[in-house]
Design an enzyme around this catalytic site. Structure first.
Site, short mmCIF file in Angstrom:
data_model
loop_
_atom_site.label_atom_id
_atom_site.label_comp_id
_atom_site.label_asym_id
_atom_site.label_seq_id
_atom_site.Cartn_x
_atom_site.Cartn_y
_atom_site.Cartn_z
N ASP A 1 0.82 -1.21 0.00
CA ASP A 1 0.00 0.00 0.00
C ASP A 1 0.86 1.27 0.00
OD1 ASP A 1 -2.28 1.49 -0.02
OD2 ASP A 1 -2.87 1.06 2.05
N TRP B 1 2.82 7.95 -2.60
CA TRP B 1 4.22 8.14 -3.01
C TRP B 1 4.26 9.00 -4.28
CZ3 TRP B 1 7.14 7.31 -7.34
CH2 TRP B 1 8.53 7.34 -7.19
N HIS C 1 2.82 3.17 -9.19
CA HIS C 1 2.70 1.70 -9.28
C HIS C 1 3.95 1.11 -9.92
CE1 HIS C 1 -1.28 1.71 -7.70
NE2 HIS C 1 -1.85 2.30 -8.73
N THR D 1 -10.62 -7.05 -6.13
CA THR D 1 -11.86 -6.95 -6.92
C THR D 1 -12.41 -5.51 -6.85
OG1 THR D 1 -12.95 -7.87 -4.95
CG2 THR D 1 -12.62 -9.36 -6.77
N LEU E 1 10.35 -21.35 -3.69
CA LEU E 1 9.38 -20.40 -3.12
C LEU E 1 8.03 -20.49 -3.82
CD1 LEU E 1 8.67 -17.76 -1.47
CD2 LEU E 1 9.55 -16.49 -3.44
N ARG F 1 -5.49 -2.23 8.06
CA ARG F 1 -6.70 -2.96 7.65
C ARG F 1 -6.30 -4.19 6.86
NH1 ARG F 1 -8.01 2.22 6.24
NH2 ARG F 1 -7.25 1.92 4.12
C1 FPP Z 1 -1.95 0.10 -3.38
O1 FPP Z 1 -1.48 1.40 -3.46
C2 FPP Z 1 -1.37 -0.71 -4.45
C3 FPP Z 1 -2.07 -1.24 -5.47
C4 FPP Z 1 -3.52 -1.08 -5.61
C5 FPP Z 1 -1.41 -2.00 -6.54
C6 FPP Z 1 -0.14 -2.73 -6.17
C7 FPP Z 1 0.53 -3.17 -7.40
C8 FPP Z 1 1.86 -3.16 -7.62
C9 FPP Z 1 2.84 -2.79 -6.59
C10 FPP Z 1 2.45 -3.53 -8.94
C11 FPP Z 1 1.66 -4.40 -9.87
C12 FPP Z 1 1.74 -5.84 -9.58
C13 FPP Z 1 2.39 -6.75 -10.34
C14 FPP Z 1 2.27 -8.18 -10.03
C15 FPP Z 1 3.24 -6.36 -11.44
P1 FPP Z 1 -2.51 2.61 -3.60
O2 FPP Z 1 -2.51 3.06 -5.02
O3 FPP Z 1 -3.84 2.22 -3.05
O4 FPP Z 1 -1.81 3.69 -2.69
P2 FPP Z 1 -2.51 4.90 -1.94
O5 FPP Z 1 -3.33 4.31 -0.83
O6 FPP Z 1 -1.35 5.70 -1.43
O7 FPP Z 1 -3.33 5.65 -2.96
#
Ligand code: FPP
Length: 252
Positions: A32, A37, A49, A78, A143, A206
């Site tokens: 998260d 960031w 991301h 989802t 793994l 959470r």
């Molecule tokens: C939450 O941060 C993160 C996500 C919803 C996506 C996580 C995905 C990746 C790290 C990379 C993609 C995965 C693969 C397998 C290549 P957020 O955007 O909700 O952060 P925020 O709460 O600060 O807005």
């Protein structure tokens, strides 16, 4: 002592894995903070991301180096479909990029990939890449890397309940044979140990519908760091914190 050295010593000491003092067998991570960031650096959320994917590579590598059995990562829930088309498209592209660049190394290292979630709703290209990664690494014994994509914990439980109901209807199972273990055998993670340690970065505390059944007795660690800034050293600290917890599983 450096965190990583301490971890290595813990392993060499052969401490029991399911009690206090050892490494977890199964780590789950909610990655998260990519959006925050990006905002902090005045960049697009997609760039956040992408940076988060760099952290993901390092953490997978380190988990493998430490000899931890299972790593589960929450990549796309989802609920994430409700984000903007642009953000969803960026995440879908990252999935393709990640597998294109990592699959050879992961396979060489003996990593076995499993996708948690309903692949049916994903675009054809992503579905194909994910199925290929699972197929290619199916016989690997290193793994176990679980990547949750279009995943929801309640949906997973509902799916398991449906499968069990179908078995009862077909006369292959008696209702009294529906035990906790039987339910576990119908989850994506069947055959794997429960989650021992759940890490969620960015200070949020959470579970967000991640591995509801599997986290029943998990220890939780919530580092403040945003996922793209999360380092291997901070990961080691979380693992050390886990090692100091006393786990009683409801007993005394
Ligand atoms: C939450 O941060 C993160 C996500 C919803 C996506 C996580 C995905 C990746 C790290 C990379 C993609 C995965 C693969 C397998 C290549 P957020 O955007 O909700 O952060 P925020 O709460 O600060 O807005």
């Amino acid at each position: 002592m450096e965190a990583r050295t301490a971890l290595r010593l813990m392993r060499q000491a052969g401490r029991p894995e399911r009690e206090s003092g050892g490494l977890p067998r199964h780590v789950a991570i909610i990655m998260d903070g990519n959006g925050r960031w990006a905002k902090k650096h005045r960049l697009s959320v997609s760039r956040g991301h992408r940076q988060g994917t760099e952290t993901l590579r390092e953490i997978i590598r380190h988990t493998d180096d430490l000899g931890i059995e299972c790593l589960s990562l929450y990549a796309f829930s989802t609920e994430n479909w409700s984000r903007s088309d642009e953000e969803v498209a960026a995440l879908m592209q990252l999935i393709l990029d990640f597998f294109a660049s990592e699959i050879d190394e992961l396979d060489e290292k003996g990593v076995r990939i499993l996708i948690l979630g309903e692949k049916g709703r994903l675009p054809e290209a992503q579905r194909r890449v994910l199925l290929e990664a699972e197929e290619r690494t199916r016989e690997n014994t290193g793994l176990r890397l679980n990547i949750a994509i279009n995943y929801g914990g309640r949906a997973e439980l509902a799916r398991a309940a449906r499968e069990l109901a179908e078995e009862v209807q077909a006369g292959r199972l008696k209702p009294e044979e529906i035990t906790e273990a039987a339910l576990g055998e119908h989850l994506y993670t069947r055959g794997q140990p429960d989650v021992d340690l759940l890490i969620r970065t960015s200070g949020e505390m959470r579970l967000s519908n991640f591995l509801l059944y599997q986290c029943a007795y998990a220890e939780f660690v919530f580092p403040e760091t945003l996922w793209p800034d999360f380092t291997v050293e901070q990961y080691d600290k979380a693992l050390q914190a886990f090692g100091k917890r006393e786990r009683r599983y409801g007993g005394r």
